[in-house]
Design an enzyme around this catalytic site. Structure first.
Site, PDB file in Angstrom:
ATOM      1  N   GLY A  67       0.805  -1.222   0.000  1.00  0.00           N
ATOM      2  CA  GLY A  67       0.000   0.000   0.000  1.00  0.00           C
ATOM      3  C   GLY A  67       0.833   1.265   0.000  1.00  0.00           C
ATOM      4  N   GLU A 132      -6.295   5.131   2.759  1.00  0.00           N
ATOM      5  CA  GLU A 132      -6.441   3.764   3.277  1.00  0.00           C
ATOM      6  C   GLU A 132      -7.338   3.823   4.502  1.00  0.00           C
ATOM      7  OE1 GLU A 132      -2.664   1.771   3.837  1.00  0.00           O
ATOM      8  OE2 GLU A 132      -2.395   1.517   1.683  1.00  0.00           O
ATOM      9  N   HIS A 248      -5.075  -8.835   8.758  1.00  0.00           N
ATOM     10  CA  HIS A 248      -5.462  -8.045   7.577  1.00  0.00           C
ATOM     11  C   HIS A 248      -6.707  -8.677   6.975  1.00  0.00           C
ATOM     12  CE1 HIS A 248      -5.276  -5.893   3.788  1.00  0.00           C
ATOM     13  NE2 HIS A 248      -4.251  -5.186   4.240  1.00  0.00           N
ATOM     14  N   ARG A 294      -8.925  -1.705  10.475  1.00  0.00           N
ATOM     15  CA  ARG A 294      -8.635  -3.055   9.991  1.00  0.00           C
ATOM     16  C   ARG A 294      -9.208  -4.162  10.877  1.00  0.00           C
ATOM     17  NH1 ARG A 294      -2.536  -3.251   7.861  1.00  0.00           N
ATOM     18  NH2 ARG A 294      -3.259  -1.920   6.166  1.00  0.00           N
ATOM     19  N   HIS A 357      -1.082 -10.438  10.053  1.00  0.00           N
ATOM     20  CA  HIS A 357      -0.360  -9.491   9.193  1.00  0.00           C
ATOM     21  C   HIS A 357       0.721  -8.709   9.928  1.00  0.00           C
ATOM     22  CE1 HIS A 357       0.172  -6.790   5.820  1.00  0.00           C
ATOM     23  NE2 HIS A 357      -0.147  -5.738   6.553  1.00  0.00           N
ATOM     24  N   ARG A 392      -2.699  -1.075  14.586  1.00  0.00           N
ATOM     25  CA  ARG A 392      -1.898  -0.137  13.789  1.00  0.00           C
ATOM     26  C   ARG A 392      -2.718   0.497  12.664  1.00  0.00           C
ATOM     27  NH1 ARG A 392       1.291  -1.014   8.884  1.00  0.00           N
ATOM     28  NH2 ARG A 392       0.317  -3.051   8.930  1.00  0.00           N
ATOM     29  N   LEU A 398       5.943   1.311   7.886  1.00  0.00           N
ATOM     30  CA  LEU A 398       7.162   1.700   7.156  1.00  0.00           C
ATOM     31  C   LEU A 398       7.657   3.043   7.680  1.00  0.00           C
ATOM     32  CD1 LEU A 398       6.285   0.626   3.490  1.00  0.00           C
ATOM     33  CD2 LEU A 398       8.000  -0.400   4.992  1.00  0.00           C
TER      34      LEU A 398
HETATM   35  P1  FAD Z   1      11.443  -6.933   7.969  1.00  0.00           P
HETATM   36  O1  FAD Z   1      11.345  -6.131   6.752  1.00  0.00           O
HETATM   37  O2  FAD Z   1      10.530  -8.105   8.098  1.00  0.00           O
HETATM   38  O3  FAD Z   1      12.943  -7.426   8.085  1.00  0.00           O
HETATM   39  C1  FAD Z   1      13.348  -8.312   9.109  1.00  0.00           C
HETATM   40  C2  FAD Z   1      14.766  -8.761   8.813  1.00  0.00           C
HETATM   41  O4  FAD Z   1      15.306  -9.480   9.915  1.00  0.00           O
HETATM   42  C3  FAD Z   1      14.869  -9.696   7.622  1.00  0.00           C
HETATM   43  O5  FAD Z   1      15.997  -9.303   6.898  1.00  0.00           O
HETATM   44  C4  FAD Z   1      15.086 -11.066   8.262  1.00  0.00           C
HETATM   45  O6  FAD Z   1      15.729 -11.981   7.431  1.00  0.00           O
HETATM   46  C5  FAD Z   1      15.950 -10.667   9.437  1.00  0.00           C
HETATM   47  N1  FAD Z   1      15.970 -11.614  10.551  1.00  0.00           N
HETATM   48  C6  FAD Z   1      14.918 -12.073  11.283  1.00  0.00           C
HETATM   49  N2  FAD Z   1      15.352 -12.909  12.248  1.00  0.00           N
HETATM   50  C7  FAD Z   1      16.711 -12.989  12.119  1.00  0.00           C
HETATM   51  C8  FAD Z   1      17.725 -13.711  12.824  1.00  0.00           C
HETATM   52  N3  FAD Z   1      17.453 -14.547  13.828  1.00  0.00           N
HETATM   53  N4  FAD Z   1      18.998 -13.548  12.428  1.00  0.00           N
HETATM   54  C9  FAD Z   1      19.329 -12.741  11.386  1.00  0.00           C
HETATM   55  N5  FAD Z   1      18.394 -12.037  10.692  1.00  0.00           N
HETATM   56  C10 FAD Z   1      17.107 -12.161  11.055  1.00  0.00           C
HETATM   57  N6  FAD Z   1       3.512  -1.556   6.257  1.00  0.00           N
HETATM   58  C11 FAD Z   1       3.332  -0.319   5.772  1.00  0.00           C
HETATM   59  O7  FAD Z   1       3.608   0.670   6.463  1.00  0.00           O
HETATM   60  N7  FAD Z   1       2.861  -0.154   4.505  1.00  0.00           N
HETATM   61  C12 FAD Z   1       2.545  -1.190   3.685  1.00  0.00           C
HETATM   62  O8  FAD Z   1       2.140  -0.986   2.554  1.00  0.00           O
HETATM   63  C13 FAD Z   1       2.712  -2.505   4.190  1.00  0.00           C
HETATM   64  N8  FAD Z   1       2.404  -3.578   3.427  1.00  0.00           N
HETATM   65  C14 FAD Z   1       2.696  -4.820   3.892  1.00  0.00           C
HETATM   66  C15 FAD Z   1       2.493  -5.917   3.065  1.00  0.00           C
HETATM   67  C16 FAD Z   1       2.828  -7.195   3.484  1.00  0.00           C
HETATM   68  C17 FAD Z   1       2.588  -8.366   2.585  1.00  0.00           C
HETATM   69  C18 FAD Z   1       3.384  -7.373   4.772  1.00  0.00           C
HETATM   70  C19 FAD Z   1       3.763  -8.740   5.249  1.00  0.00           C
HETATM   71  C20 FAD Z   1       3.574  -6.283   5.616  1.00  0.00           C
HETATM   72  C21 FAD Z   1       3.230  -5.008   5.186  1.00  0.00           C
HETATM   73  N9  FAD Z   1       3.429  -3.893   5.994  1.00  0.00           N
HETATM   74  C22 FAD Z   1       3.222  -2.642   5.496  1.00  0.00           C
HETATM   75  C23 FAD Z   1       4.111  -4.022   7.284  1.00  0.00           C
HETATM   76  C24 FAD Z   1       5.573  -3.653   7.076  1.00  0.00           C
HETATM   77  O9  FAD Z   1       5.993  -4.103   5.817  1.00  0.00           O
HETATM   78  C25 FAD Z   1       6.474  -4.265   8.125  1.00  0.00           C
HETATM   79  O10 FAD Z   1       5.967  -4.045   9.397  1.00  0.00           O
HETATM   80  C26 FAD Z   1       7.867  -3.633   8.040  1.00  0.00           C
HETATM   81  O11 FAD Z   1       8.328  -3.701   6.736  1.00  0.00           O
HETATM   82  C27 FAD Z   1       8.796  -4.339   8.985  1.00  0.00           C
HETATM   83  O12 FAD Z   1      10.107  -3.936   8.675  1.00  0.00           O
HETATM   84  P2  FAD Z   1      11.295  -4.480   9.540  1.00  0.00           P
HETATM   85  O13 FAD Z   1      12.514  -3.889   8.978  1.00  0.00           O
HETATM   86  O14 FAD Z   1      11.004  -4.298  10.962  1.00  0.00           O
HETATM   87  O15 FAD Z   1      11.261  -6.074   9.290  1.00  0.00           O
HETATM   88  C1  SIN Z   2      -1.781  -2.908   2.576  1.00  0.00           C
HETATM   89  O1  SIN Z   2      -1.285  -2.531   1.513  1.00  0.00           O
HETATM   90  O2  SIN Z   2      -2.968  -3.187   2.733  1.00  0.00           O
HETATM   91  C2  SIN Z   2      -0.889  -3.075   3.737  1.00  0.00           C
HETATM   92  C3  SIN Z   2      -0.667  -1.773   4.345  1.00  0.00           C
HETATM   93  C4  SIN Z   2      -0.157  -1.941   5.721  1.00  0.00           C
HETATM   94  O3  SIN Z   2      -0.053  -3.064   6.232  1.00  0.00           O
HETATM   95  O4  SIN Z   2       0.122  -0.922   6.328  1.00  0.00           O
END
Ligand code: FAD
Ligand code: SIN
Length: 571
Positions: A67, A132, A248, A294, A357, A392, A398
């Site tokens: 999104g 959204e 979700h 949501r 989600h 959330r 993000l």
């Molecule tokens: P992640 O991006 O999940 O990264 C985690 C990292 O940690 C990965 O590299 C993984 O390999 C690593 N890792 C985990 N455990 C270990 C370990 N033990 N040792 C070494 N490495 C490890 N949010 C929004 O704001 N907007 C959106 O449009 C949106 N769309 C989404 C769509 C989907 C399909 C999903 C699943 C989520 C979405 N979200 C969205 C939520 C958002 O994407 C996530 O909450 C956010 O990207 C999390 O980022 P992060 O860096 O914390 O974790």
């Molecule tokens: C979505 O695109 O519906 C996901 C957005 C989000 O998880 O914030």
């Protein structure tokens, strides 16, 4: 991209008795999602940073985000409107100070991403924004329906160009290394290149993402196994609100297909949610219909499905109200994936149902991203900054990754003195030669059954008796795991030795064991927290306590095996 492959190949293909990475860094960042990558880029460049990631650099939820990213930057919008929407969605449990910080830093975060090269969609020069659910203004910036990919590609490329950052992929963080006398975090243990090694650092930043894999129905990638939460909990860090998981409403529901997300932006652009009779039903459950918060829409679908019991067991997203041209421009990836599963979104409604989600709960952090353990920081989905409360607001995640990662640019860390790269050679090597094959069969069974148990007991609708039954089952699995030799091998390694495994197969077995251990720990934490909170709020719905109660206007705080309420949160 070429560069990433090159670097990954170097790190994952060399297999030597002594690991080809330093035994100490100034800072270790665990996780290469939006949070980890952005933090690594913002850390002072005189510090040597190790960026550890358990799969390839781009595996993670961030890369899958669709999104977009929310920020109040349109002239018709203000941070205070964004604040209000976030607080309203959070169902009384947001920390106002953290939310204020998030919304005020929104435009700076977007400016920084644009400057780094993230190509958000534009209309002429102007950044375009969509609506959204539960946003009072269109404020979600996007890059078609692959916004996460646009962000991660840009950040990863920058990280790989940085001389002070060493990316170590296919490296699994097993545990935190605490100083025995001060309790400070001083590094981690790592499963890497068929060895368990201990890496020292002045600070560790957990950016390990969420834990959707604990549920059988999830939009999350396979790496989302709650590792950071499990590691921090076992090390004694303060945790918060682990019962609050966001489901979700619209994940693709086709036999054999993964639960691919159908973005909320599709409803934001005007798609209708209809049942098997073609009836638009969301307004029967909330005046905002499809664009209600949501948790409300997910529960509406859950309840409607239970009432109507359709076969197949799903509802549908009808994109007909959106102009075909707009669908093509905004949702090319959704069109493509649906096509792969035989659905033409221009003429057929998309079968959908809710899936786990986003995890609102996590490791408690303050505005500086510090945890309760000195030297340990947490950012992104693994942290509980207080901005999401019990539910959330879409696309705030993000933004949270970026805004709270920036805080680490001020990290006052002394570079490690006397860099001693002979440390590995000076440590005794314990050779681990056991055959764990039959234990691994038991672990696989638990790994397979646990997500089903969690979905049925701690999914969209929960109740005391079912939660307690699930806790009892989980405790049986946890004690079965504790008795296994492969788990003992994980838990008993100490910093004064290196463990040498016999083969790549043994490494894969140990990784499965470690992930399963983490999943059973986070499953236990979710179930216990869900049984503890006897009310319904946000992502936590109890059929035996369906109302929100003023007596629960608190966070759930957990440390070790102690659950307690936080001080009262002012509404
Ligand atoms: P992640 O991006 O999940 O990264 C985690 C990292 O940690 C990965 O590299 C993984 O390999 C690593 N890792 C985990 N455990 C270990 C370990 N033990 N040792 C070494 N490495 C490890 N949010 C929004 O704001 N907007 C959106 O449009 C949106 N769309 C989404 C769509 C989907 C399909 C999903 C699943 C989520 C979405 N979200 C969205 C939520 C958002 O994407 C996530 O909450 C956010 O990207 C999390 O980022 P992060 O860096 O914390 O974790
Ligand atoms: C979505 O695109 O519906 C996901 C957005 C989000 O998880 O914030």
């Amino acid at each position: 991209m070429g560069k990433i492959m090159q670097k990954n190949q170097i790190f994952s293909s060399i297999s030597s008795k002594s690991p080809n990475i330093p035994s100490q860094f100034d800072i270790l960042v665990i996780g290469s999602g939006a949070a980890g990558l952005y933090a690594a880029l913002r850390l002072p460049t005189h510090l040597q940073v190790g960026l550890i990631t358990k799969d390839t650099v781009k595996a993670g939820s961030s890369n899958w985000a669709q999104g977009g990213i929310a920020a109040a930057i349109d002239p018709s919008d203000t941070p205070s409107l964004h604040f209000e929407d976030t607080i309203n969605a959070g169902a009384g449990l947001c920390e106002p100070e953290a939310v204020q910080f998030l919304v005020e830093k929104g435009s700076e975060a977007i400016a920084s991403l644009v400057e780094l090269g993230v190509a958000f969609d534009r209309h002429g020069e102007k950044l375009t924004m969509t609506l959204e659910a539960a946003h009072s203004r269109p404020r979600v910036l996007h890059s078609a329906d692959t916004t996460g990919r646009a962000i991660v590609d840009t950040l990863a490329q920058q990280v790989l160009e940085r001389k002070n950052i060493q990316v170590i992929s296919q490296a699994f963080a097993l545990s935190l290394w605490l100083n025995e006398s001060t309790g400070n975090c001083q590094g981690i243990s790592l499963l890497y290149q068929e060895q368990i090694i201990w890496i020292r650092s002045s600070a560790v930043i957990l950016a390990t993402g969420g834990g959707g894999q604990i549920f059988s129905q999830t939009t999350n990638p396979t790496v989302s196994t709650g590792d950071g939460i499990a590691l921090a909990w076992r090390a004694g860090a303060l945790m918060r609100d682990l019962e609050f998981f966001q489901f979700h409403p619209t994940a693709l529901t086709v036999p054999g297909a993964p639960r691919f997300l159908i973005s909320e932006a599709v409803r934001g652009e005007g798609a209708h949610l209809v049942d098997s009779q073609g009836q638009r039903f969301a307004f029967n459950y909330h005046p905002q219909g499809e664009l209600a918060p949501r948790d409300v829409v997910s529960r509406a679908i859950f309840t409607h499905l239970q009432k109507t019991k359709p076969d197949p067991y799903c509802v549908y997203l009808d994109l007909q109200p959106i102009e075909a041209e707009k669908i093509r421009y905004r949702f090319p990836n959704i069109i493509k994936v649906c096509q792969q599963w035989g659905i033409d979104v221009f003429t057929q409604p998309i079968p959908v149902s809710p899936a786990a989600h986003y995890w609102m709960g996590g490791i408690v952090t303050d505005l500086d991203s510090s945890t309760s353990i000195d030297g340990l920081y947490a950012i992104g989905e693994t942290a509980s900054t207080g901005v999401h409360g019990a539910n959330r607001l879409a696309s705030n995640s993000l933004l949270e990754c970026i805004v709270f990662a920036v805080q680490l640019s001020q990290l006052a860390v002394k570079p490690q003195v006397n860099v001693d790269d002979t440390r590995y050679q000076s440590l005794p090597v314990r050779k681990e030669q056991k055959d764990w094959s039959h234990e691994i069969e038991k672990i696989k069974l638990i790994r397979q059954n646990l997500p089903q148990l969690m979905w049925h007991s701690a999914g969209i609708c929960r109740s005391q008796a079912i939660l307690e039954e699930a806790i009892a089952q989980l405790n049986i699995w946890r004690s079965q795991l504790a008795d296994l030799d492969v788990i003992q091998c994980l838990l008993k390694t100490t910093p004064n030795q290196t463990v040498q495994l016999s083969s790549n197969q043994a490494q894969q077995q140990l990784k499965l064991a470690a992930e399963t251990l983490n999943l059973t720990d986070v499953g236990y934490l979710i179930l216990k927290s869900a049984a503890w909170r006897t009310e319904s709020r946000g992502g936590h719905y109890r059929s035996d306590y369906p109302q929100t109660s003023n007596e629960w206007q608190f966070h759930t705080l957990i440390q070790g095996d102690c659950w307690r309420k936080s001080p009262n949160i002012t509404k």
